[in-house]
Write a protein that holds these residues in place. Sequence first.
Motif, PDB file in Angstrom:
ATOM      1  N   CYS A   1       0.837  -1.192   0.000  1.00 18.75           N
ATOM      2  CA  CYS A   1       0.000   0.000   0.000  1.00 18.75           C
ATOM      3  C   CYS A   1       0.876   1.247   0.000  1.00 18.75           C
ATOM      4  N   ASN A   2       0.245   2.389  -0.233  1.00 22.89           N
ATOM      5  CA  ASN A   2       1.012   3.630  -0.337  1.00 22.89           C
ATOM      6  C   ASN A   2       1.836   3.902   0.919  1.00 22.89           C
ATOM      7  N   ASN A   3       1.314   3.557   2.104  1.00 22.14           N
ATOM      8  CA  ASN A   3       2.062   3.795   3.333  1.00 22.14           C
ATOM      9  C   ASN A   3       3.365   3.012   3.389  1.00 22.14           C
ATOM     10  N   HIS A   4       3.403   1.826   2.824  1.00 22.71           N
ATOM     11  CA  HIS A   4       4.638   1.044   2.794  1.00 22.71           C
ATOM     12  C   HIS A   4       5.721   1.783   2.014  1.00 22.71           C
ATOM     13  N   VAL A   5       5.342   2.301   0.870  1.00 24.27           N
ATOM     14  CA  VAL A   5       6.307   3.010   0.025  1.00 24.27           C
ATOM     15  C   VAL A   5       6.713   4.332   0.680  1.00 24.27           C
ATOM     16  N   ILE A   6       5.755   5.025   1.279  1.00 28.15           N
ATOM     17  CA  ILE A   6       6.052   6.288   1.966  1.00 28.15           C
ATOM     18  C   ILE A   6       7.060   6.066   3.088  1.00 28.15           C
ATOM     19  N   ILE A   7       6.857   5.030   3.888  1.00 26.04           N
ATOM     20  CA  ILE A   7       7.775   4.745   4.999  1.00 26.04           C
ATOM     21  C   ILE A   7       9.187   4.504   4.477  1.00 26.04           C
ATOM     22  N   LEU A   8       9.319   3.749   3.407  1.00 24.37           N
ATOM     23  CA  LEU A   8      10.647   3.505   2.837  1.00 24.37           C
ATOM     24  C   LEU A   8      11.279   4.794   2.313  1.00 24.37           C
ATOM     25  N   LEU A   9      10.498   5.599   1.611  1.00 26.66           N
ATOM     26  CA  LEU A   9      11.030   6.861   1.085  1.00 26.66           C
ATOM     27  C   LEU A   9      11.449   7.797   2.219  1.00 26.66           C
ATOM     28  N   GLU A  10      10.647   7.862   3.274  1.00 30.59           N
ATOM     29  CA  GLU A  10      10.998   8.711   4.414  1.00 30.59           C
ATOM     30  C   GLU A  10      12.250   8.197   5.121  1.00 30.59           C
ATOM     31  N   ASN A  11      12.397   6.884   5.206  1.00 33.12           N
ATOM     32  CA  ASN A  11      13.596   6.325   5.821  1.00 33.12           C
ATOM     33  C   ASN A  11      14.835   6.586   4.978  1.00 33.12           C
ATOM     34  N   PHE A  12      14.690   6.568   3.666  1.00 39.84           N
ATOM     35  CA  PHE A  12      15.817   6.931   2.800  1.00 39.84           C
ATOM     36  C   PHE A  12      16.182   8.397   3.020  1.00 39.84           C
ATOM     37  N   LYS A  13      15.166   9.248   3.055  1.00 43.51           N
ATOM     38  CA  LYS A  13      15.375  10.687   3.224  1.00 43.51           C
ATOM     39  C   LYS A  13      16.093  10.989   4.546  1.00 43.51           C
ATOM     40  N   LYS A  14      15.767  10.242   5.589  1.00 44.83           N
ATOM     41  CA  LYS A  14      16.385  10.433   6.905  1.00 44.83           C
ATOM     42  C   LYS A  14      17.766   9.788   7.001  1.00 44.83           C
ATOM     43  N   GLY A  15      18.150   9.013   5.987  1.00 48.35           N
ATOM     44  CA  GLY A  15      19.442   8.346   6.019  1.00 48.35           C
ATOM     45  C   GLY A  15      19.429   7.015   6.752  1.00 48.35           C
ATOM     46  N   ASN A  16      18.232   6.495   7.040  1.00 46.91           N
ATOM     47  CA  ASN A  16      18.118   5.220   7.753  1.00 46.91           C
ATOM     48  C   ASN A  16      18.335   4.016   6.844  1.00 46.91           C
ATOM     49  N   ILE A  17      18.091   4.188   5.550  1.00 45.28           N
ATOM     50  CA  ILE A  17      18.379   3.127   4.573  1.00 45.28           C
ATOM     51  C   ILE A  17      19.109   3.750   3.390  1.00 45.28           C
ATOM     52  N   SER A  18      19.855   2.941   2.705  1.00 47.79           N
ATOM     53  CA  SER A  18      20.625   3.421   1.554  1.00 47.79           C
ATOM     54  C   SER A  18      19.781   3.386   0.285  1.00 47.79           C
ATOM     55  N   LYS A  19      20.270   4.080  -0.722  1.00 47.21           N
ATOM     56  CA  LYS A  19      19.626   4.044  -2.038  1.00 47.21           C
ATOM     57  C   LYS A  19      19.620   2.609  -2.549  1.00 47.21           C
ATOM     58  N   HIS A  20      20.703   1.904  -2.330  1.00 50.25           N
ATOM     59  CA  HIS A  20      20.821   0.512  -2.771  1.00 50.25           C
ATOM     60  C   HIS A  20      19.728  -0.358  -2.133  1.00 50.25           C
ATOM     61  N   THR A  21      19.514  -0.197  -0.825  1.00 50.75           N
ATOM     62  CA  THR A  21      18.487  -0.975  -0.124  1.00 50.75           C
ATOM     63  C   THR A  21      17.098  -0.633  -0.645  1.00 50.75           C
ATOM     64  N   LEU A  22      16.826   0.643  -0.819  1.00 48.23           N
ATOM     65  CA  LEU A  22      15.530   1.076  -1.343  1.00 48.23           C
ATOM     66  C   LEU A  22      15.273   0.481  -2.721  1.00 48.23           C
ATOM     67  N   LEU A  23      16.264   0.583  -3.602  1.00 51.70           N
ATOM     68  CA  LEU A  23      16.070   0.093  -4.973  1.00 51.70           C
ATOM     69  C   LEU A  23      16.049  -1.427  -5.042  1.00 51.70           C
ATOM     70  N   ASP A  24      16.745  -2.111  -4.130  1.00 51.31           N
ATOM     71  CA  ASP A  24      16.627  -3.571  -4.052  1.00 51.31           C
ATOM     72  C   ASP A  24      15.203  -3.976  -3.694  1.00 51.31           C
ATOM     73  N   TRP A  25      14.602  -3.236  -2.767  1.00 54.93           N
ATOM     74  CA  TRP A  25      13.214  -3.511  -2.390  1.00 54.93           C
ATOM     75  C   TRP A  25      12.298  -3.302  -3.583  1.00 54.93           C
ATOM     76  N   VAL A  26      12.495  -2.187  -4.299  1.00 48.85           N
ATOM     77  CA  VAL A  26      11.692  -1.899  -5.488  1.00 48.85           C
ATOM     78  C   VAL A  26      11.808  -3.046  -6.486  1.00 48.85           C
ATOM     79  N   ASN A  27      13.016  -3.511  -6.742  1.00 47.78           N
ATOM     80  CA  ASN A  27      13.217  -4.603  -7.693  1.00 47.78           C
ATOM     81  C   ASN A  27      12.563  -5.898  -7.224  1.00 47.78           C
ATOM     82  N   THR A  28      12.623  -6.166  -5.933  1.00 48.72           N
ATOM     83  CA  THR A  28      11.992  -7.370  -5.395  1.00 48.72           C
ATOM     84  C   THR A  28      10.481  -7.310  -5.589  1.00 48.72           C
ATOM     85  N   VAL A  29       9.889  -6.172  -5.265  1.00 50.08           N
ATOM     86  CA  VAL A  29       8.444  -6.005  -5.444  1.00 50.08           C
ATOM     87  C   VAL A  29       8.090  -6.070  -6.923  1.00 50.08           C
ATOM     88  N   TRP A  30       8.878  -5.403  -7.740  1.00 53.01           N
ATOM     89  CA  TRP A  30       8.603  -5.264  -9.168  1.00 53.01           C
ATOM     90  C   TRP A  30       8.688  -6.603  -9.911  1.00 53.01           C
TER      91      TRP A  30
END
Length: 97
Positions: free
Chosen positions: A17-46
Amino acid sequence: MSLELKEITIDKPVEICNNHVIILLENFKKGNISKHTLLDWVNTVWFSGLFEYCDENCDSIASVMNELEEIDENGKELTYEKIKRYIYALKNNIEII
């Protein structure tokens, strides 16, 4: 040593759901996850076939995920301005154009 990948099948895909993606984007913005981790998640979902988007937010989620996949494929920068735009689209259930 060889690595064998197992094919996973499930009866019902996990709902994204949209909240799942928002939480990941906010965590990237805060520096809690890396771009690599975010995009790995996107690829897994995709690409895994194990996930589906919430019906009510399907178009906005798909448009943001498409943008993120393009960033990954083309090695583009993931700026805070883009993150803000994606979060806005998800919170307001609108597609990225």
